[in-house]
Design a protein around this motif. Structure first.
Motif, PDB file in Angstrom:
ATOM      1  N   SER A 285       0.846  -1.176   0.000  1.00 14.70           N
ATOM      2  CA  SER A 285       0.000   0.000   0.000  1.00 14.70           C
ATOM      3  C   SER A 285       0.886   1.232   0.000  1.00 14.70           C
ATOM      4  O   SER A 285       2.081   1.155   0.292  1.00 14.70           O
ATOM      5  N   PHE A 286       0.285   2.379  -0.308  1.00 18.02           N
ATOM      6  CA  PHE A 286       1.004   3.645  -0.193  1.00 18.02           C
ATOM      7  C   PHE A 286       0.850   4.235   1.202  1.00 18.02           C
ATOM      8  O   PHE A 286       1.357   5.314   1.478  1.00 18.02           O
TER       9      PHE A 286
ATOM     10  N   ALA B 207       4.047  -8.404   4.147  1.00 18.07           N
ATOM     11  CA  ALA B 207       4.133  -7.024   3.666  1.00 18.07           C
ATOM     12  C   ALA B 207       5.139  -6.954   2.519  1.00 18.07           C
ATOM     13  O   ALA B 207       6.216  -7.541   2.584  1.00 18.07           O
ATOM     14  N   ASP B 208       4.769  -6.252   1.466  1.00 17.39           N
ATOM     15  CA  ASP B 208       5.599  -6.131   0.268  1.00 17.39           C
ATOM     16  C   ASP B 208       5.798  -4.646  -0.034  1.00 17.39           C
ATOM     17  O   ASP B 208       4.830  -3.921  -0.221  1.00 17.39           O
ATOM     18  N   ASN B 209       7.057  -4.207  -0.064  1.00 18.92           N
ATOM     19  CA  ASN B 209       7.352  -2.792  -0.285  1.00 18.92           C
ATOM     20  C   ASN B 209       7.713  -2.484  -1.733  1.00 18.92           C
ATOM     21  O   ASN B 209       8.245  -1.416  -2.017  1.00 18.92           O
TER      22      ASN B 209
ATOM     23  N   ALA C 106       9.776   5.183  -5.695  1.00 22.27           N
ATOM     24  CA  ALA C 106      10.970   5.953  -5.325  1.00 22.27           C
ATOM     25  C   ALA C 106      12.006   5.910  -6.446  1.00 22.27           C
ATOM     26  O   ALA C 106      12.668   6.924  -6.732  1.00 22.27           O
ATOM     27  N   MET C 107      12.154   4.769  -7.099  1.00 21.81           N
ATOM     28  CA  MET C 107      13.105   4.636  -8.199  1.00 21.81           C
ATOM     29  C   MET C 107      12.717   5.534  -9.372  1.00 21.81           C
ATOM     30  O   MET C 107      13.568   6.217  -9.948  1.00 21.81           O
ATOM     31  N   VAL C 108      11.448   5.555  -9.725  1.00 21.58           N
ATOM     32  CA  VAL C 108      10.973   6.407 -10.817  1.00 21.58           C
ATOM     33  C   VAL C 108      11.209   7.874 -10.476  1.00 21.58           C
ATOM     34  O   VAL C 108      11.639   8.667 -11.321  1.00 21.58           O
TER      35      VAL C 108
ATOM     36  N   GLU D   9      14.341  12.880 -11.333  1.00 18.66           N
ATOM     37  CA  GLU D   9      15.237  13.922 -10.815  1.00 18.66           C
ATOM     38  C   GLU D   9      16.534  13.961 -11.608  1.00 18.66           C
ATOM     39  O   GLU D   9      17.035  15.042 -11.937  1.00 18.66           O
ATOM     40  N   LEU D  10      17.086  12.779 -11.912  1.00 13.58           N
ATOM     41  CA  LEU D  10      18.319  12.718 -12.700  1.00 13.58           C
ATOM     42  C   LEU D  10      18.114  13.290 -14.101  1.00 13.58           C
ATOM     43  O   LEU D  10      18.973  14.015 -14.610  1.00 13.58           O
TER      44      LEU D  10
END
Length: 127
Positions: A55-56, A96-98, A105-107, A112-113
């Motif tokens: 979940s978020f 729980a799966d993150n 976060a990777m996207v 940002e890069l």
């Protein structure tokens, strides 16, 4: 059981559990409708199934939701077993799966890069 049938059963379990959460059939107050069932891995002999939940929501709420789902596992198993016609219904274990948060976060880091690279190119062209 064949690999394809295990995958299909996992997808069917994922869909049924998701529908139970959305319809609020699980009465545990820790189980939020914002919980998402990502994936269900069924063991070859149908004795166990690992259910990945994410979940978020903040991590502590996800853990509480997983605990609520785990405490309602018997009810969930019984309800779904009545709908599905399989020889042995697997014992559900919720984890729980993150991966959704990590992917998000990777996207964000990649964007940002790209923005930094574009601004660096803009600075070089203006010189």
């Amino acid at each position: 059981m064949g690999e394809f049938r295990l995958i299909r059963l996992g997808e069917q379990l994922r869909e049924e559990i998701s529908q139970m959460i959305l319809r609020q059939q699980i009465k545990d107050p820790r189980v939020s409708t914002f919980l998402t069932i990502n994936h269900v891995e069924v063991v070859r002999d149908l004795s166990y199934a690992k259910v990945m939940v994410s979940s978020f929501l903040p991590e502590e709420q996800v853990k509480k939701g997983v605990a609520g789902l785990q405490s309602a596992a018997g009810f969930i198993q019984t309800t779904i077993a009545k709908k599905l016609r399989i020889r042995q219904f697997p014992k559900l274990t919720f984890v729980a799966d993150n991966s959704i948060k990590e992917g998000f976060a990777m996207v964000k880091k990649l964007e940002e890069l790209e923005a930094e690279e574009a601004s660096a190119k803009g600075d070089k062209q203006s010189e």
